[in-house]
Design a protein around this motif. Structure first.
Motif, PDB file in Angstrom:
ATOM      1  N   SER A   1     -31.509  30.425 -14.348  1.00 31.99           N
ATOM      2  CA  SER A   1     -32.272  29.174 -14.272  1.00 31.99           C
ATOM      3  C   SER A   1     -31.432  27.980 -13.837  1.00 31.99           C
ATOM      4  CB  SER A   1     -32.912  28.877 -15.636  1.00 31.99           C
ATOM      5  OG  SER A   1     -31.918  28.760 -16.635  1.00 31.99           O
ATOM      6  N   PHE A   2     -30.121  28.095 -13.868  1.00 28.30           N
ATOM      7  CA  PHE A   2     -29.281  26.956 -13.484  1.00 28.30           C
ATOM      8  C   PHE A   2     -28.884  27.062 -12.009  1.00 28.30           C
ATOM      9  CE2 PHE A   2     -26.490  30.191 -15.342  1.00 28.30           C
ATOM     10  CZ  PHE A   2     -25.529  30.353 -14.357  1.00 28.30           C
ATOM     11  N   ASP A   3     -28.332  25.988 -11.482  1.00 28.14           N
ATOM     12  CA  ASP A   3     -27.968  25.926 -10.065  1.00 28.14           C
ATOM     13  C   ASP A   3     -26.645  26.659  -9.840  1.00 28.14           C
ATOM     14  OD1 ASP A   3     -28.130  25.285  -7.407  1.00 28.14           O
ATOM     15  OD2 ASP A   3     -27.326  23.259  -7.638  1.00 28.14           O
ATOM     16  N   TYR A   4     -26.646  27.535  -8.865  1.00 26.94           N
ATOM     17  CA  TYR A   4     -25.440  28.323  -8.598  1.00 26.94           C
ATOM     18  C   TYR A   4     -25.368  28.681  -7.116  1.00 26.94           C
ATOM     19  CZ  TYR A   4     -28.481  32.397  -8.214  1.00 26.94           C
ATOM     20  OH  TYR A   4     -29.458  33.274  -7.819  1.00 26.94           O
ATOM     21  N   SER A   5     -24.208  29.127  -6.719  1.00 24.31           N
ATOM     22  CA  SER A   5     -23.991  29.701  -5.400  1.00 24.31           C
ATOM     23  C   SER A   5     -23.237  31.008  -5.590  1.00 24.31           C
ATOM     24  CB  SER A   5     -23.169  28.742  -4.521  1.00 24.31           C
ATOM     25  OG  SER A   5     -22.677  29.413  -3.380  1.00 24.31           O
ATOM     26  N   LEU A   6     -23.725  32.087  -5.005  1.00 29.22           N
ATOM     27  CA  LEU A   6     -23.033  33.374  -5.031  1.00 29.22           C
ATOM     28  C   LEU A   6     -22.727  33.774  -3.596  1.00 29.22           C
ATOM     29  CD1 LEU A   6     -22.004  36.046  -6.240  1.00 29.22           C
ATOM     30  CD2 LEU A   6     -24.382  36.877  -6.204  1.00 29.22           C
ATOM     31  N   LYS A   7     -21.443  33.859  -3.274  1.00 31.17           N
ATOM     32  CA  LYS A   7     -21.025  34.279  -1.932  1.00 31.17           C
ATOM     33  C   LYS A   7     -20.381  35.663  -2.019  1.00 31.17           C
ATOM     34  CE  LYS A   7     -20.577  29.650  -0.007  1.00 31.17           C
ATOM     35  NZ  LYS A   7     -19.695  28.651   0.615  1.00 31.17           N
ATOM     36  N   ILE A   8     -20.871  36.554  -1.177  1.00 31.14           N
ATOM     37  CA  ILE A   8     -20.418  37.946  -1.172  1.00 31.14           C
ATOM     38  C   ILE A   8     -19.687  38.208   0.144  1.00 31.14           C
ATOM     39  CG2 ILE A   8     -21.139  40.360  -1.234  1.00 31.14           C
ATOM     40  CD1 ILE A   8     -23.644  39.417  -2.795  1.00 31.14           C
ATOM     41  N   TYR A   9     -18.410  38.568   0.040  1.00 29.21           N
ATOM     42  CA  TYR A   9     -17.588  38.819   1.226  1.00 29.21           C
ATOM     43  C   TYR A   9     -17.340  40.319   1.386  1.00 29.21           C
ATOM     44  CZ  TYR A   9     -16.723  33.863   1.749  1.00 29.21           C
ATOM     45  OH  TYR A   9     -16.883  32.516   1.949  1.00 29.21           O
ATOM     46  N   GLY A  10     -17.623  40.824   2.566  1.00 26.62           N
ATOM     47  CA  GLY A  10     -17.435  42.232   2.862  1.00 26.62           C
ATOM     48  C   GLY A  10     -18.433  42.677   3.913  1.00 26.62           C
ATOM     49  N   GLU A  11     -18.238  43.873   4.421  1.00 25.54           N
ATOM     50  CA  GLU A  11     -19.169  44.426   5.385  1.00 25.54           C
ATOM     51  C   GLU A  11     -19.459  45.875   5.020  1.00 25.54           C
ATOM     52  OE1 GLU A  11     -17.283  44.104   9.163  1.00 25.54           O
ATOM     53  OE2 GLU A  11     -15.817  45.686   8.752  1.00 25.54           O
ATOM     54  N   GLY A  12     -20.570  46.390   5.544  1.00 24.37           N
ATOM     55  CA  GLY A  12     -20.933  47.763   5.247  1.00 24.37           C
ATOM     56  C   GLY A  12     -22.352  48.072   5.682  1.00 24.37           C
ATOM     57  N   ASN A  13     -22.771  49.314   5.457  1.00 32.20           N
ATOM     58  CA  ASN A  13     -24.063  49.756   5.978  1.00 32.20           C
ATOM     59  C   ASN A  13     -25.262  49.221   5.192  1.00 32.20           C
ATOM     60  OD1 ASN A  13     -23.827  51.268   3.657  1.00 32.20           O
ATOM     61  ND2 ASN A  13     -23.633  53.244   4.692  1.00 32.20           N
ATOM     62  N   LEU A  14     -25.027  48.516   4.088  1.00 30.41           N
ATOM     63  CA  LEU A  14     -26.145  47.949   3.325  1.00 30.41           C
ATOM     64  C   LEU A  14     -26.415  46.485   3.672  1.00 30.41           C
ATOM     65  CD1 LEU A  14     -25.634  49.407  -0.282  1.00 30.41           C
ATOM     66  CD2 LEU A  14     -27.088  50.257   1.561  1.00 30.41           C
ATOM     67  N   ASN A  15     -25.748  45.977   4.677  1.00 38.42           N
ATOM     68  CA  ASN A  15     -25.872  44.552   5.007  1.00 38.42           C
ATOM     69  C   ASN A  15     -27.331  44.131   5.219  1.00 38.42           C
ATOM     70  OD1 ASN A  15     -24.204  42.002   6.051  1.00 38.42           O
ATOM     71  ND2 ASN A  15     -25.915  42.316   7.443  1.00 38.42           N
ATOM     72  N   ASP A  16     -28.052  44.836   6.078  1.00 40.90           N
ATOM     73  CA  ASP A  16     -29.441  44.460   6.388  1.00 40.90           C
ATOM     74  C   ASP A  16     -30.349  44.612   5.171  1.00 40.90           C
ATOM     75  OD1 ASP A  16     -28.619  43.928   8.946  1.00 40.90           O
ATOM     76  OD2 ASP A  16     -29.336  45.815   9.792  1.00 40.90           O
ATOM     77  N   LYS A  17     -30.159  45.683   4.432  1.00 41.11           N
ATOM     78  CA  LYS A  17     -30.982  45.945   3.249  1.00 41.11           C
ATOM     79  C   LYS A  17     -30.782  44.856   2.196  1.00 41.11           C
ATOM     80  CE  LYS A  17     -31.985  49.610  -0.119  1.00 41.11           C
ATOM     81  NZ  LYS A  17     -31.630  50.987  -0.562  1.00 41.11           N
ATOM     82  N   LEU A  18     -29.541  44.435   1.989  1.00 44.43           N
ATOM     83  CA  LEU A  18     -29.252  43.401   0.996  1.00 44.43           C
ATOM     84  C   LEU A  18     -29.772  42.036   1.454  1.00 44.43           C
ATOM     85  CD1 LEU A  18     -25.621  44.456  -0.028  1.00 44.43           C
ATOM     86  CD2 LEU A  18     -27.726  44.764  -1.357  1.00 44.43           C
ATOM     87  N   ASN A  19     -29.631  41.759   2.734  1.00 45.64           N
ATOM     88  CA  ASN A  19     -30.164  40.496   3.264  1.00 45.64           C
ATOM     89  C   ASN A  19     -31.675  40.419   3.105  1.00 45.64           C
ATOM     90  OD1 ASN A  19     -28.452  38.422   4.216  1.00 45.64           O
ATOM     91  ND2 ASN A  19     -27.771  39.707   5.917  1.00 45.64           N
ATOM     92  N   LEU A  20     -32.345  41.554   3.311  1.00 47.85           N
ATOM     93  CA  LEU A  20     -33.801  41.605   3.147  1.00 47.85           C
ATOM     94  C   LEU A  20     -34.184  41.348   1.696  1.00 47.85           C
ATOM     95  CD1 LEU A  20     -36.553  42.190   4.428  1.00 47.85           C
ATOM     96  CD2 LEU A  20     -36.194  44.625   3.931  1.00 47.85           C
ATOM     97  N   LYS A  21     -33.420  41.905   0.776  1.00 49.01           N
ATOM     98  CA  LYS A  21     -33.689  41.696  -0.649  1.00 49.01           C
ATOM     99  C   LYS A  21     -33.512  40.228  -1.027  1.00 49.01           C
ATOM    100  CE  LYS A  21     -32.692  43.477  -5.245  1.00 49.01           C
ATOM    101  NZ  LYS A  21     -32.174  44.630  -6.005  1.00 49.01           N
ATOM    102  N   ILE A  22     -32.463  39.608  -0.512  1.00 47.58           N
ATOM    103  CA  ILE A  22     -32.217  38.185  -0.779  1.00 47.58           C
ATOM    104  C   ILE A  22     -33.387  37.336  -0.289  1.00 47.58           C
ATOM    105  CG2 ILE A  22     -30.742  36.223  -0.140  1.00 47.58           C
ATOM    106  CD1 ILE A  22     -28.382  38.257  -0.076  1.00 47.58           C
ATOM    107  N   LYS A  23     -33.892  37.656   0.890  1.00 47.19           N
ATOM    108  CA  LYS A  23     -35.015  36.902   1.458  1.00 47.19           C
ATOM    109  C   LYS A  23     -36.288  37.103   0.628  1.00 47.19           C
ATOM    110  CE  LYS A  23     -33.670  36.530   6.334  1.00 47.19           C
ATOM    111  NZ  LYS A  23     -32.249  36.842   6.143  1.00 47.19           N
ATOM    112  N   LYS A  24     -36.564  38.346   0.217  1.00 43.07           N
ATOM    113  CA  LYS A  24     -37.771  38.632  -0.563  1.00 43.07           C
ATOM    114  C   LYS A  24     -37.771  37.911  -1.903  1.00 43.07           C
ATOM    115  CE  LYS A  24     -39.180  43.124   1.300  1.00 43.07           C
ATOM    116  NZ  LYS A  24     -39.369  44.574   1.026  1.00 43.07           N
ATOM    117  N   LEU A  25     -36.571  37.687  -2.454  1.00 45.82           N
ATOM    118  CA  LEU A  25     -36.451  36.995  -3.738  1.00 45.82           C
ATOM    119  C   LEU A  25     -36.308  35.476  -3.561  1.00 45.82           C
ATOM    120  CD1 LEU A  25     -34.049  39.507  -5.557  1.00 45.82           C
ATOM    121  CD2 LEU A  25     -36.473  39.132  -6.052  1.00 45.82           C
TER     122      LEU A  25
END
Length: 353
Positions: free
Chosen positions: A210-234
């Motif tokens: 519930s509080f204001d935050y920033s989460l930055k994830i550094y790295g690459e891999g085959n889940l990039n698109d799937k994780l980006n889609l999840k971030i957008k859906k949420l």
């Protein structure tokens, strides 16, 4: 002929194992030991600076197409030690021992073996054959005691082995941050975008805060698109960002309040060590791995257990009375690079005498 150590790696891409093997090779050379790195792949995807190092590129995509070249290289160089670190290379080293009885083959095991087998989609060979080839090795280096115990329990026998943790390979300045929920809290995660790193569950947990935050994830891999889609859906585009891969993470750590690791299983995580070397407290999801030895709960971090309320735990974590200077001093005392290097030299010198 001078005694030589041949280190075999798949590629010199970004990764914890590759980073440690480059560090080890450079420091062994600086201490008068001749080392050569054999890279199965090409020099096109090098992530690390390898100037003035002895490197042989085989330009092969897979180990099975490089069998003969590795055999010929060992035959030509007659190294005193062949050192490997990746599962399939460790198995192959046990196989090579059959043909090079005078060469010492040492493998570095960097995973909790039983857990790796659970999440791996590649079953390369039956367990009895794995055991046979591992027993052929002259020594196995485990990164933690938990790793050694798990490995020997998995195979039901003892192995010639030692335990050497990963080192902190660079000196960092102390990061001192004052924290308030009235300001944005900056969280950092570093790791390849693969299933075992637990990014999907990390994103899910952060979606409830519930509080204001920033989460930055550094790295690459085959889940990039799937994780980006999840971030957008949420609808978390403004809070959680996949930042890709960068070579210099120092400035990233310097801008972060806290480090968070959500892996399902770990080896001996370099990113966690690096965060602590800046004095950054770490919140770690409880799972098998070397982080169980690195984290001292309440002193340099907290463990999060799946059944706990995530927001309650993370708020307690944020407002704990962390002594960042002591966190930094402690992790250097335990994992100083000179200390770890001497442990490797002691193992190698046993076989070089």
């Amino acid at each position: 002929m001078p005694k030589e150590i041949l280190i075999i790696v798949p590629k010199l891409k970004a990764g914890g194992a590759e980073k440690i093997l480059i560090w080890l090779s450079k420091n062994l050379m600086n201490n008068g030991l001749k080392t050569t790195i054999c890279v199965l792949g090409s020099n096109k995807k090098n992530h690390f600076k390898v100037n003035n190092m002895n490197i042989v590129y085989l330009n092969k995509e897979r180990l099975r197409t490089a069998f003969y070249e590795i055999y010929r290289l060992i035959k030509k160089k007659s190294p005193s030690i062949v050192f490997t670190s990746i599962y399939h290379l460790n198995i192959f080293s046990g196989f090579l021992k059959i043909f090079f009885k005078q060469t010492n083959f040492i493998a570095r095991e960097a995973n909790i073996y039983s857990e790796r087998k659970k999440i791996s989609n590649n079953i390369l060979m039956p367990k009895f054959l794995e055991k046979y080839f591992y027993k052929k090795l002259d020594s196995i280096i485990f990164l933690s005691n938990e790793m050694k115990v798990d490995f020997e329990n998995f195979f039901g026998c003892k192995f010639k082995s030692s335990i050497i943790n990963n080192p902190i390979t660079t000196k960092h300045k102390l990061i001192s941050k004052s924290i308030s929920l009235e300001n944005k809290i900056n969280f950092l995660n570093v790791g390849s975008l693969s299933n075992k790193k637990g990014h999907s569950r990390l994103i899910s947990k952060f979606s409830y805060l519930s509080f204001d935050y920033s989460l930055k994830i550094y790295g690459e891999g085959n889940l990039n698109d799937k994780l980006n889609l999840k971030i957008k859906k949420l609808n978390l585009d403004e809070k959680i960002k996949l930042m890709g891969l960068i070579k210099d993470l120092n400035s990233i750590y310097e801008k972060s309040n806290f480090f968070i690791q959500a892996s399902l299983v770990e080896g001996f995580p370099n990113a966690l060590l690096e965060a602590l070397s800046f004095g950054i407290p770490c919140l770690v999801f409880k799972a098998p791995g070397g982080h169980n030895e690195i984290i001292k709960e309440g002193f340099n971090g907290f463990f999060y257990y799946e059944h706990d309320d995530f927001e309650e735990v993370i708020k307690k974590f944020i407002f704990n009375n962390w002594d960042r200077r002591l966190i930094k001093e402690d992790v250097y005392n335990r994992y100083d690079s000179d200390k770890i290097l001497n442990q490797y030299k002691n193992v190698f010198n046993t076989f070089l005498k």
